[in-house]
Design an enzyme around this catalytic site. Structure first.
Site, PDB file in Angstrom:
ATOM      1  N   ARG A 198      -4.950 -10.826   3.562  1.00 51.97           N
ATOM      2  CA  ARG A 198      -3.520 -11.173   4.307  1.00 51.97           C
ATOM      3  C   ARG A 198      -3.703 -12.412   5.013  1.00 51.97           C
ATOM      4  NH1 ARG A 198      -1.962  -8.369   0.826  1.00 51.97           N
ATOM      5  NH2 ARG A 198      -1.016  -6.428   0.902  1.00 51.97           N
ATOM      6  N   GLU A 204       5.129 -15.983   3.444  1.00 47.85           N
ATOM      7  CA  GLU A 204       5.088 -16.163   1.865  1.00 47.85           C
ATOM      8  C   GLU A 204       6.485 -16.077   1.457  1.00 47.85           C
ATOM      9  OE1 GLU A 204       2.436 -13.103   0.188  1.00 47.85           O
ATOM     10  OE2 GLU A 204       0.676 -14.098   1.092  1.00 47.85           O
ATOM     11  N   HIS A 221      -0.196 -15.910  -3.941  1.00 43.55           N
ATOM     12  CA  HIS A 221      -0.308 -14.518  -3.937  1.00 43.55           C
ATOM     13  C   HIS A 221      -0.354 -13.767  -5.410  1.00 43.55           C
ATOM     14  CE1 HIS A 221      -0.075 -10.643  -0.883  1.00 43.55           C
ATOM     15  NE2 HIS A 221      -0.896 -10.289  -2.014  1.00 43.55           N
ATOM     16  N   ASP A 235     -17.782  -5.535   9.528  1.00 45.85           N
ATOM     17  CA  ASP A 235     -16.674  -4.462   9.539  1.00 45.85           C
ATOM     18  C   ASP A 235     -17.074  -3.336  10.634  1.00 45.85           C
ATOM     19  OD1 ASP A 235     -15.170  -2.045   8.815  1.00 45.85           O
ATOM     20  OD2 ASP A 235     -15.183  -3.026   6.871  1.00 45.85           O
ATOM     21  N   ASP A 270      -5.195 -17.341  -1.182  1.00 48.56           N
ATOM     22  CA  ASP A 270      -4.263 -16.693  -2.371  1.00 48.56           C
ATOM     23  C   ASP A 270      -3.201 -15.968  -1.303  1.00 48.56           C
ATOM     24  OD1 ASP A 270      -3.465 -15.442  -4.724  1.00 48.56           O
ATOM     25  OD2 ASP A 270      -3.879 -13.520  -3.875  1.00 48.56           O
ATOM     26  N   ILE A 291     -12.988  -4.183  -2.089  1.00 53.33           N
ATOM     27  CA  ILE A 291     -13.022  -5.529  -2.696  1.00 53.33           C
ATOM     28  C   ILE A 291     -14.249  -6.301  -2.440  1.00 53.33           C
ATOM     29  CG2 ILE A 291     -11.809  -8.017  -2.530  1.00 53.33           C
ATOM     30  CD1 ILE A 291      -9.153  -6.198  -2.162  1.00 53.33           C
TER      31      ILE A 291
HETATM   32  N1  LIG Z   1      -4.434 -10.967  -2.974  1.00 57.23           N
HETATM   33  C1  LIG Z   1      -4.282  -9.631  -3.473  1.00 57.23           C
HETATM   34  O1  LIG Z   1      -3.369  -9.841  -4.544  1.00 57.23           O
HETATM   35  C2  LIG Z   1      -4.565  -8.512  -2.834  1.00 57.23           C
HETATM   36  C3  LIG Z   1      -4.505  -7.392  -3.853  1.00 57.23           C
HETATM   37  C4  LIG Z   1      -4.969  -6.102  -3.169  1.00 57.23           C
HETATM   38  C5  LIG Z   1      -5.506  -6.091  -1.585  1.00 57.23           C
HETATM   39  N2  LIG Z   1      -5.486  -7.378  -1.018  1.00 57.23           N
HETATM   40  C6  LIG Z   1      -5.616  -7.318   0.419  1.00 57.23           C
HETATM   41  O2  LIG Z   1      -7.068  -6.957   0.489  1.00 57.23           O
HETATM   42  C7  LIG Z   1      -7.244  -6.069   1.586  1.00 57.23           C
HETATM   43  C8  LIG Z   1      -8.631  -5.133   1.364  1.00 57.23           C
HETATM   44  O3  LIG Z   1      -8.416  -4.662   0.349  1.00 57.23           O
HETATM   45  P1  LIG Z   1      -9.446  -3.270  -0.129  1.00 57.23           P
HETATM   46  O4  LIG Z   1      -9.096  -2.720  -1.154  1.00 57.23           O
HETATM   47  O5  LIG Z   1     -10.969  -4.093  -0.101  1.00 57.23           O
HETATM   48  O6  LIG Z   1      -9.356  -2.280   1.103  1.00 57.23           O
HETATM   49  P2  LIG Z   1     -10.496  -1.431   1.960  1.00 57.23           P
HETATM   50  O7  LIG Z   1      -9.605  -0.578   2.880  1.00 57.23           O
HETATM   51  O8  LIG Z   1     -11.298  -0.719   1.119  1.00 57.23           O
HETATM   52  O9  LIG Z   1     -11.328  -2.550   2.703  1.00 57.23           O
HETATM   53  C9  LIG Z   1     -10.582  -3.139   4.214  1.00 57.23           C
HETATM   54  C10 LIG Z   1     -11.705  -3.178   5.016  1.00 57.23           C
HETATM   55  O10 LIG Z   1     -11.259  -4.048   6.320  1.00 57.23           O
HETATM   56  C11 LIG Z   1     -11.945  -3.349   7.330  1.00 57.23           C
HETATM   57  N3  LIG Z   1     -11.393  -3.426   8.570  1.00 57.23           N
HETATM   58  C12 LIG Z   1     -10.548  -3.211   9.373  1.00 57.23           C
HETATM   59  N4  LIG Z   1     -10.182  -3.642  10.558  1.00 57.23           N
HETATM   60  C13 LIG Z   1     -11.580  -4.414  10.545  1.00 57.23           C
HETATM   61  C14 LIG Z   1     -11.947  -5.612  11.524  1.00 57.23           C
HETATM   62  N5  LIG Z   1     -11.388  -5.435  12.674  1.00 57.23           N
HETATM   63  N6  LIG Z   1     -12.925  -6.435  11.168  1.00 57.23           N
HETATM   64  C15 LIG Z   1     -13.555  -6.172   9.989  1.00 57.23           C
HETATM   65  N7  LIG Z   1     -13.447  -5.300   9.101  1.00 57.23           N
HETATM   66  C16 LIG Z   1     -11.961  -4.604   9.524  1.00 57.23           C
HETATM   67  C17 LIG Z   1     -11.908  -1.771   7.016  1.00 57.23           C
HETATM   68  O11 LIG Z   1     -12.766  -0.968   7.703  1.00 57.23           O
HETATM   69  C18 LIG Z   1     -12.483  -1.824   5.432  1.00 57.23           C
HETATM   70  O12 LIG Z   1     -13.559  -1.520   5.171  1.00 57.23           O
HETATM   71  C19 LIG Z   1      -6.040  -4.978   1.518  1.00 57.23           C
HETATM   72  O13 LIG Z   1      -5.984  -4.468   2.874  1.00 57.23           O
HETATM   73  C20 LIG Z   1      -4.916  -5.940   0.857  1.00 57.23           C
HETATM   74  O14 LIG Z   1      -4.376  -6.437   2.396  1.00 57.23           O
HETATM   75  C21 LIG Z   1      -4.920  -8.442  -1.379  1.00 57.23           C
END
Ligand SMILES: NC(=O)c1ccc[n+]([C@@H]2O[C@H](COP(=O)([O-])OP(=O)(O)OC[C@H]3O[C@@H](n4cnc5c(N)ncnc54)[C@H](O)[C@@H]3O)[C@@H](O)[C@H]2O)c1
Length: 342
Positions: free
Chosen positions: A242, A271, A290, A181, A266, A162
């Site tokens: 989250r 929730e 959300h 990260d 969001d 994202i």
């Molecule tokens: N709002 C929504 O509707 C919605 C929809 C999809 C996903 N999400 C959330 O978005 C999050 C990210 O999605 P994504 O597809 O980019 O996932 P992703 O796995 O590609 O990216 C998550 C990143 O978080 C990093 N991370 C883990 N621990 C960390 C820390 N301590 N400090 C910094 N970074 C850390 C990971 O290394 C990874 O690069 C998902 O886990 C989900 O919870 C929300």
């Protein structure tokens, strides 16, 4: 070979019996000769009884526990419609030989767009200006000057799928792109125009802080009172990942005290967010249940990605976006009778 049976979790069912998200590409399953039906209602968890007899289950909200995959007639694949896995017991699935897939290719554009929407809503003061018109207060509009995005510093916590898409969408604004990260390499980030920095630097230097990390034990309440106090007074905080990654009470207090300028949220620790929560009374926040990323684009993107995973597993291939890659080596996964006969 018996026709494959795919179950859709009950939260994907609209009251009229159709798919609540609209077009998720279900015709691709039908075209492949796969039967699908909705699972019976759940209480927030997929029980072994609910998923029994299905070859694959496409699910959105319900949790997956060790008990979900405990029976011999469990599915070969649990395909999550979305990317969050904080309510899925991946270890148990791997031990049981059950593949778990996610749909980052379907979600990334929609969630990044949601983050950009929150950024622009705050910087352009959309909600305040909407109120001015409704209240006939055009004379006050000079008091609500917006802030242009061009050249601003955007710092993202979690340089995943994202975050990369958000930076891509921000490209025309020539933003300075920072990220924190611990699991990414400096060179890999730099090659994509992003400077990896430590979290304190990110909080201090960003005009816009975006939370896009996965929720883990390491990220729960990672953005706490101390880190919020490092932010610039004109900075805003966006959370599309989250809610529990941010200490919400500390955030509400920082916003109420004008310590930071605004927030776009969001997601929340609890929730639905209770309507008497301190955040609700604040005018410098933009809130969404959300669901800001919920668009036709996300529906078809997530659905098509999950269906590709189902077709791959039915064909005996390892699916893309496997959340538990170790399962591919499991004899329990490889020796499913349906796959041996394809
Ligand atoms: N709002 C929504 O509707 C919605 C929809 C999809 C996903 N999400 C959330 O978005 C999050 C990210 O999605 P994504 O597809 O980019 O996932 P992703 O796995 O590609 O990216 C998550 C990143 O978080 C990093 N991370 C883990 N621990 C960390 C820390 N301590 N400090 C910094 N970074 C850390 C990971 O290394 C990874 O690069 C998902 O886990 C989900 O919870 C929300």
């Amino acid at each position: 070979m018996a026709r494959w049976q795919v179950g859709l979790s009950y939260d994907l069912r609209a009251p009229d019996g159709s798919i609540s998200w609209g077009d998720i590409g279900i015709d691709q399953l039908e075209a492949a000769g796969i039967d699908w039906s909705f699972l019976q209602p759940d209480d927030g968890v997929l029980t072994a009884e609910l998923v029994a007899g299905y070859d694959a289950v496409l699910f959105a909200a319900p949790a997956v526990t060790e008990a979900t995959v405990a029976r011999a007639d469990r599915p070969a694949l649990l395909a999550r419609f979305g990317v969050g896995l904080d309510s899925v017991d991946l270890e148990a699935c791997t031990a049981a030989g059950v593949a778990v897939t996610i749909t980052p290719d379907g979600a990334r554009r929609a969630v990044a767009t949601a983050a950009l929407t929150l950024i622009l809503a705050l910087e352009q003061q959309v909600l305040a200006k909407d109120r001015l018109v409704r209240q006939g207060r055009w004379q006050d509009r000079m008091s609500f000057m917006g802030r242009g995005l061009t050249g601003r510093t955007v710092g993202v916590l979690g340089l995943g799928s994202i975050a990369h898409e958000l930076f891509h969408l921000l490209a025309p604004f020539d933003t300075v792109n920072l990220a924190t990260d611990p699991y990414r390499e400096v060179e890999e980030a730099a090659a994509r125009g992003v400077q990896l920095v430590d979290l304190e630097t990110l909080m201090r230097e960003s005009d816009i802080v975006v939370v896009a990390a996965s929720l883990t034990a390491g990220t729960r309440h990672l953005i706490d009172r101390r880190l919020l106090s490092l932010m610039r007074p004109q900075a805003v905080l966006i959370n599309v990942a989250r809610g529990a990654i941010v200490d919400t009470i500390a955030l509400a207090e920082a916003l109420a005290a004008g310590q930071i300028r605004g927030a776009g949220l969001d997601v929340f620790e609890t929730e639905p967010l209770p309507t008497d929560h301190p955040l609700v009374a604040l005018h410098n926040v933009v809130l969404s249940p959300h669901a800001l990323a919920w668009t036709d684009e996300m529906a078809l993107g997530n659905g098509s990605s999950a269906i590709r995973a189902i077709l791959a597993v039915r064909a005996g291939r390892v699916p893309a976006h496997l959340a538990n890659p170790a399962v591919a080596a499991s004899p329990l996964f490889a020796l499913r009778p349906d796959q041996v006969t394809t």
